[in-house]
Design an enzyme around this catalytic site. Structure first.
Site, PDB file in Angstrom:
ATOM      1  N   CYS A 117       0.845  -1.190   0.000  1.00 18.68           N
ATOM      2  CA  CYS A 117       0.000   0.000   0.000  1.00 18.68           C
ATOM      3  C   CYS A 117       0.887   1.250   0.000  1.00 18.68           C
ATOM      4  CB  CYS A 117      -0.899  -0.010   1.229  1.00 18.68           C
ATOM      5  SG  CYS A 117      -1.927   1.484   1.422  1.00 18.68           S
ATOM      6  N   CYS A 120       0.513   3.001   3.677  1.00 15.70           N
ATOM      7  CA  CYS A 120       0.927   2.439   4.969  1.00 15.70           C
ATOM      8  C   CYS A 120       1.877   1.253   4.871  1.00 15.70           C
ATOM      9  CB  CYS A 120      -0.304   2.037   5.778  1.00 15.70           C
ATOM     10  SG  CYS A 120      -1.193   0.617   5.086  1.00 15.70           S
ATOM     11  N   CYS A 163      -7.571  -0.969   1.735  1.00 16.61           N
ATOM     12  CA  CYS A 163      -6.526  -1.484   2.608  1.00 16.61           C
ATOM     13  C   CYS A 163      -7.085  -1.653   4.016  1.00 16.61           C
ATOM     14  CB  CYS A 163      -5.340  -0.528   2.619  1.00 16.61           C
ATOM     15  SG  CYS A 163      -4.047  -0.967   3.788  1.00 16.61           S
ATOM     16  N   CYS A 166      -5.153   0.936   6.670  1.00 15.69           N
ATOM     17  CA  CYS A 166      -5.285   2.407   6.664  1.00 15.69           C
ATOM     18  C   CYS A 166      -6.532   2.904   5.945  1.00 15.69           C
ATOM     19  CB  CYS A 166      -4.049   3.042   6.035  1.00 15.69           C
ATOM     20  SG  CYS A 166      -3.921   2.806   4.250  1.00 15.69           S
ATOM     21  N   CYS A 187      -8.813  -5.359  -9.779  1.00 17.19           N
ATOM     22  CA  CYS A 187      -8.426  -4.276 -10.681  1.00 17.19           C
ATOM     23  C   CYS A 187      -7.957  -3.097  -9.829  1.00 17.19           C
ATOM     24  CB  CYS A 187      -9.628  -3.897 -11.541  1.00 17.19           C
ATOM     25  SG  CYS A 187      -9.286  -2.710 -12.832  1.00 17.19           S
TER      26      CYS A 187
END
Length: 203
Positions: A117, A120, A163, A166, A187
């Site tokens: 990510c 984070c 995510c 976060c 996607c």
């Protein structure tokens, strides 16, 4: 989950209607800008991975929560800088925008490694599950760990993927790939990801 063709066709038709040229497509993310996602404090269980992809097990962590200004500052140097609204990465991850097809990083990259990510560093996807979907967005048939993503909100004919650590908006998942082991297509927006190349193998 329904077919995921709507994401691609809607964005491309929107670009055509707006009359955007190649420069515009490369610089701007499509979004109905809403409230900035700053996250909700709490605990979450995440499966940790080393940069070389080793599973380090599930750990309980504090969710990553920041203010809008803090997210803007953190993502200020991310790819796709725009204007005072922030970078493409900020608009995509914190305001649920979507990069135009073919303009973000990683859609054509199939190097071995790990995708984290951008907000984070939570491990999200492995290159082992990446495939060429022909859509212009990085696509995977499953996340690296079910604990690390959230996908329970219907959106754009599939489910929104966020995510778990976060609350960053990452993209969408669709069930339109029977040619893949899970039948799914995660996607993802390339600007929401950070790629960690796999270590070189000894000669």
């Amino acid at each position: 989950m329904a077919s995921g063709s709507s994401r691609r066709s809607f964005l491309l038709s929107s670009a055509a209607i707006a009359g955007l040229g190649a420069v515009g497509l490369s610089r701007f993310a499509f979004a109905d800008y809403g409230e900035t996602i700053v996250g909700v404090p709490g605990k979450v269980k995440i499966r940790k991975f080393s940069d070389d992809g080793k599973d380090l097990g599930v750990v309980e962590m504090d969710k990553v929560v920041k203010t809008e200004d803090e997210w803007k500052k953190q993502l200020a140097n991310a790819p796709g800088t725009l204007d005072e609204q922030g970078t493409t990465a900020f608009i995509v991850t914190r305001q649920e925008g979507t990069e135009y097809a073919g303009t973000g990083p990683y859609s054509e990259s199939f190097d071995a490694g790990l995708y984290r990510c951008i907000c984070c560093d939570n491990a999200l996807y492995s290159s082992d599950t990446k495939f060429d979907s022909g859509t212009g967005w990085p696509s995977f048939y499953k996340p690296i760990a079910e604990e690390n993503v959230v996908q329970n909100v219907p959106q754009q004919g599939g489910y929104k993927v966020s995510c778990a650590l976060c609350d960053a908006h990452l993209g969408h998942v669709f069930n339109d790939r029977p040619d893949q082991p899970t039948g799914l297509r995660y996607c993802m927006d390339g600007v929401a990801l950070r790629f960690i190349p796999a270590p070189a193998k000894p000669a």
